[in-house]
Design a protein around this motif. Structure first.
Motif, PDB file in Angstrom:
ATOM      1  N   THR A   1     -10.698 -14.623   0.351  1.00 50.41           N
ATOM      2  CA  THR A   1      -9.698 -14.266  -0.645  1.00 50.41           C
ATOM      3  C   THR A   1      -9.920 -12.836  -1.141  1.00 50.41           C
ATOM      4  N   VAL A   2     -11.156 -12.473  -1.407  1.00 47.63           N
ATOM      5  CA  VAL A   2     -11.460 -11.105  -1.850  1.00 47.63           C
ATOM      6  C   VAL A   2     -11.124 -10.106  -0.736  1.00 47.63           C
ATOM      7  N   LEU A   3     -11.421 -10.441   0.504  1.00 50.79           N
ATOM      8  CA  LEU A   3     -11.114  -9.558   1.627  1.00 50.79           C
ATOM      9  C   LEU A   3      -9.606  -9.345   1.766  1.00 50.79           C
ATOM     10  N   VAL A   4      -8.823 -10.397   1.635  1.00 54.45           N
ATOM     11  CA  VAL A   4      -7.366 -10.278   1.712  1.00 54.45           C
ATOM     12  C   VAL A   4      -6.848  -9.423   0.560  1.00 54.45           C
ATOM     13  N   LEU A   5      -7.354  -9.607  -0.646  1.00 46.80           N
ATOM     14  CA  LEU A   5      -6.931  -8.797  -1.790  1.00 46.80           C
ATOM     15  C   LEU A   5      -7.287  -7.329  -1.593  1.00 46.80           C
ATOM     16  N   VAL A   6      -8.464  -7.049  -1.052  1.00 47.63           N
ATOM     17  CA  VAL A   6      -8.860  -5.653  -0.805  1.00 47.63           C
ATOM     18  C   VAL A   6      -7.954  -5.028   0.244  1.00 47.63           C
ATOM     19  N   LEU A   7      -7.662  -5.752   1.310  1.00 46.82           N
ATOM     20  CA  LEU A   7      -6.778  -5.231   2.360  1.00 46.82           C
ATOM     21  C   LEU A   7      -5.363  -4.980   1.815  1.00 46.82           C
ATOM     22  N   CYS A   8      -4.846  -5.899   1.019  1.00 50.55           N
ATOM     23  CA  CYS A   8      -3.508  -5.723   0.430  1.00 50.55           C
ATOM     24  C   CYS A   8      -3.484  -4.521  -0.506  1.00 50.55           C
ATOM     25  N   SER A   9      -4.509  -4.349  -1.309  1.00 56.99           N
ATOM     26  CA  SER A   9      -4.531  -3.205  -2.213  1.00 56.99           C
ATOM     27  C   SER A   9      -4.683  -1.896  -1.427  1.00 56.99           C
ATOM     28  N   LEU A  10      -5.428  -1.896  -0.318  1.00 53.46           N
ATOM     29  CA  LEU A  10      -5.522  -0.697   0.509  1.00 53.46           C
ATOM     30  C   LEU A  10      -4.164  -0.349   1.119  1.00 53.46           C
ATOM     31  N   VAL A  11      -3.449  -1.338   1.589  1.00 50.81           N
ATOM     32  CA  VAL A  11      -2.106  -1.098   2.144  1.00 50.81           C
ATOM     33  C   VAL A  11      -1.187  -0.552   1.057  1.00 50.81           C
ATOM     34  N   ALA A  12      -1.247  -1.137  -0.129  1.00 52.42           N
ATOM     35  CA  ALA A  12      -0.403  -0.664  -1.225  1.00 52.42           C
ATOM     36  C   ALA A  12      -0.778   0.751  -1.637  1.00 52.42           C
ATOM     37  N   ILE A  13      -2.045   1.067  -1.649  1.00 52.89           N
ATOM     38  CA  ILE A  13      -2.499   2.399  -2.051  1.00 52.89           C
ATOM     39  C   ILE A  13      -2.113   3.445  -0.999  1.00 52.89           C
ATOM     40  N   LEU A  14      -2.217   3.101   0.274  1.00 53.87           N
ATOM     41  CA  LEU A  14      -1.955   4.064   1.343  1.00 53.87           C
ATOM     42  C   LEU A  14      -0.481   4.144   1.756  1.00 53.87           C
ATOM     43  N   ALA A  15       0.369   3.276   1.293  1.00 57.67           N
ATOM     44  CA  ALA A  15       1.771   3.256   1.710  1.00 57.67           C
ATOM     45  C   ALA A  15       2.490   4.535   1.291  1.00 57.67           C
ATOM     46  N   TYR A  16       2.382   4.944   0.045  1.00 56.05           N
ATOM     47  CA  TYR A  16       3.088   6.121  -0.454  1.00 56.05           C
ATOM     48  C   TYR A  16       2.600   7.406   0.223  1.00 56.05           C
ATOM     49  N   PRO A  17       1.280   7.651   0.316  1.00 53.63           N
ATOM     50  CA  PRO A  17       0.843   8.874   1.012  1.00 53.63           C
ATOM     51  C   PRO A  17       1.253   8.895   2.485  1.00 53.63           C
ATOM     52  N   THR A  18       1.255   7.735   3.114  1.00 58.12           N
ATOM     53  CA  THR A  18       1.667   7.680   4.519  1.00 58.12           C
ATOM     54  C   THR A  18       3.143   8.020   4.660  1.00 58.12           C
ATOM     55  N   ARG A  19       3.958   7.494   3.754  1.00 64.97           N
ATOM     56  CA  ARG A  19       5.395   7.797   3.779  1.00 64.97           C
ATOM     57  C   ARG A  19       5.617   9.282   3.526  1.00 64.97           C
ATOM     58  N   GLN A  20       4.884   9.870   2.587  1.00 67.25           N
ATOM     59  CA  GLN A  20       4.985  11.300   2.310  1.00 67.25           C
ATOM     60  C   GLN A  20       4.561  12.117   3.533  1.00 67.25           C
ATOM     61  N   PHE A  21       3.499  11.702   4.189  1.00 68.53           N
ATOM     62  CA  PHE A  21       3.027  12.406   5.374  1.00 68.53           C
ATOM     63  C   PHE A  21       4.091  12.411   6.466  1.00 68.53           C
ATOM     64  N   ILE A  22       4.707  11.278   6.692  1.00 68.05           N
ATOM     65  CA  ILE A  22       5.730  11.169   7.730  1.00 68.05           C
ATOM     66  C   ILE A  22       6.947  12.027   7.379  1.00 68.05           C
ATOM     67  N   SER A  23       7.372  11.998   6.108  1.00 66.33           N
ATOM     68  CA  SER A  23       8.537  12.799   5.720  1.00 66.33           C
ATOM     69  C   SER A  23       8.219  14.293   5.789  1.00 66.33           C
ATOM     70  N   GLN A  24       6.988  14.681   5.455  1.00 68.62           N
ATOM     71  CA  GLN A  24       6.609  16.086   5.554  1.00 68.62           C
ATOM     72  C   GLN A  24       6.557  16.539   7.008  1.00 68.62           C
ATOM     73  N   ARG A  25       6.088  15.696   7.892  1.00 66.95           N
ATOM     74  CA  ARG A  25       6.078  16.039   9.312  1.00 66.95           C
ATOM     75  C   ARG A  25       7.501  16.251   9.825  1.00 66.95           C
ATOM     76  N   ALA A  26       8.427  15.399   9.385  1.00 70.20           N
ATOM     77  CA  ALA A  26       9.829  15.565   9.787  1.00 70.20           C
ATOM     78  C   ALA A  26      10.401  16.869   9.224  1.00 70.20           C
ATOM     79  N   GLU A  27      10.050  17.188   7.988  1.00 72.16           N
ATOM     80  CA  GLU A  27      10.519  18.427   7.369  1.00 72.16           C
ATOM     81  C   GLU A  27       9.943  19.649   8.082  1.00 72.16           C
ATOM     82  N   ILE A  28       8.680  19.567   8.477  1.00 73.81           N
ATOM     83  CA  ILE A  28       8.048  20.669   9.208  1.00 73.81           C
ATOM     84  C   ILE A  28       8.741  20.883  10.545  1.00 73.81           C
ATOM     85  N   SER A  29       9.048  19.807  11.243  1.00 73.64           N
ATOM     86  CA  SER A  29       9.719  19.969  12.537  1.00 73.64           C
ATOM     87  C   SER A  29      11.130  20.524  12.352  1.00 73.64           C
ATOM     88  N   ALA A  30      11.813  20.135  11.280  1.00 69.92           N
ATOM     89  CA  ALA A  30      13.151  20.686  11.006  1.00 69.92           C
ATOM     90  C   ALA A  30      13.054  22.178  10.689  1.00 69.92           C
TER      91      ALA A  30
END
Length: 165
Positions: free
Chosen positions: A12-41
């Motif tokens: 249960t603790v492992l699942v909670l840690v993994l879920c919180s890592l996904v939640a924490i990394l979701a926004y920076p990952t989305r920003q990274f992808i959008s910035q890469r698209a902007e750089i290519s444009a």
């Protein structure tokens, strides 16, 4: 035998840690992808700008050639070299655009751009100053189509009528 619980506390603790890592990394990952698209444009935009600069450099180099300038003056402004007789040949049937040539006896070359309308070809055959004058006339007639003159009051200068002062 005792039944084992389906999830242990460690799982249960492992699942909670993994879920919180996904939640924490979701926004920076989305920003990274959008910035890469902007750089290519932006890179594509820069490549397009470089191509335009190169095209303008080639055009500037052409304008440095006196023969090219002379040819453009003849074609666009209907200029002629001293000693030549310029003329514009008009189709007597009224079909098509007029053709212009810079000397008598030379082959007529159309000023029209292929694929343009007949009105566009007729306007292209006119000298540049005729186009300006036509636009001034069009602006004058469009500005006041139904304007009625307003009578001015009589001028006091030279008025000989008696006044009570």
């Amino acid at each position: 035998m005792a039944a084992r619980p389906r999830f242990t506390s460690r799982a249960t603790v492992l699942v909670l840690v993994l879920c919180s890592l996904v939640a924490i990394l979701a926004y920076p990952t989305r920003q990274f992808i959008s910035q890469r698209a902007e750089i290519s444009a932006q890179r594509a935009k820069a490549d397009h700008a470089r191509q335009q600069v190169e095209q303008l450099r080639r055009e500037k180099a052409r304008w440095q050639d006196p023969e090219y300038v002379k040819a453009q003056a003849r074609a666009r402004l209907h200029y002629a070299v001293p000693g030549e007789t310029p003329y514009i040949a008009v189709d007597p049937a009224g079909q098509g655009a007029p053709h212009s040539s810079s000397t008598v006896g030379a082959a007529a070359s159309p000023n029209a751009v292929p694929g343009s309308t007949a009105a566009g070809r007729a306007n292209a055959a006119k000298p540049w100053y005729a186009g300006i004058w036509d636009s001034v006339d069009a602006a004058d007639t469009a500005a006041a189509p139904h304007a009625t003159p307003v009578p001015l009051p009589p001028s006091p200068v030279g008025d000989t009528s008696p006044h009570d002062h």
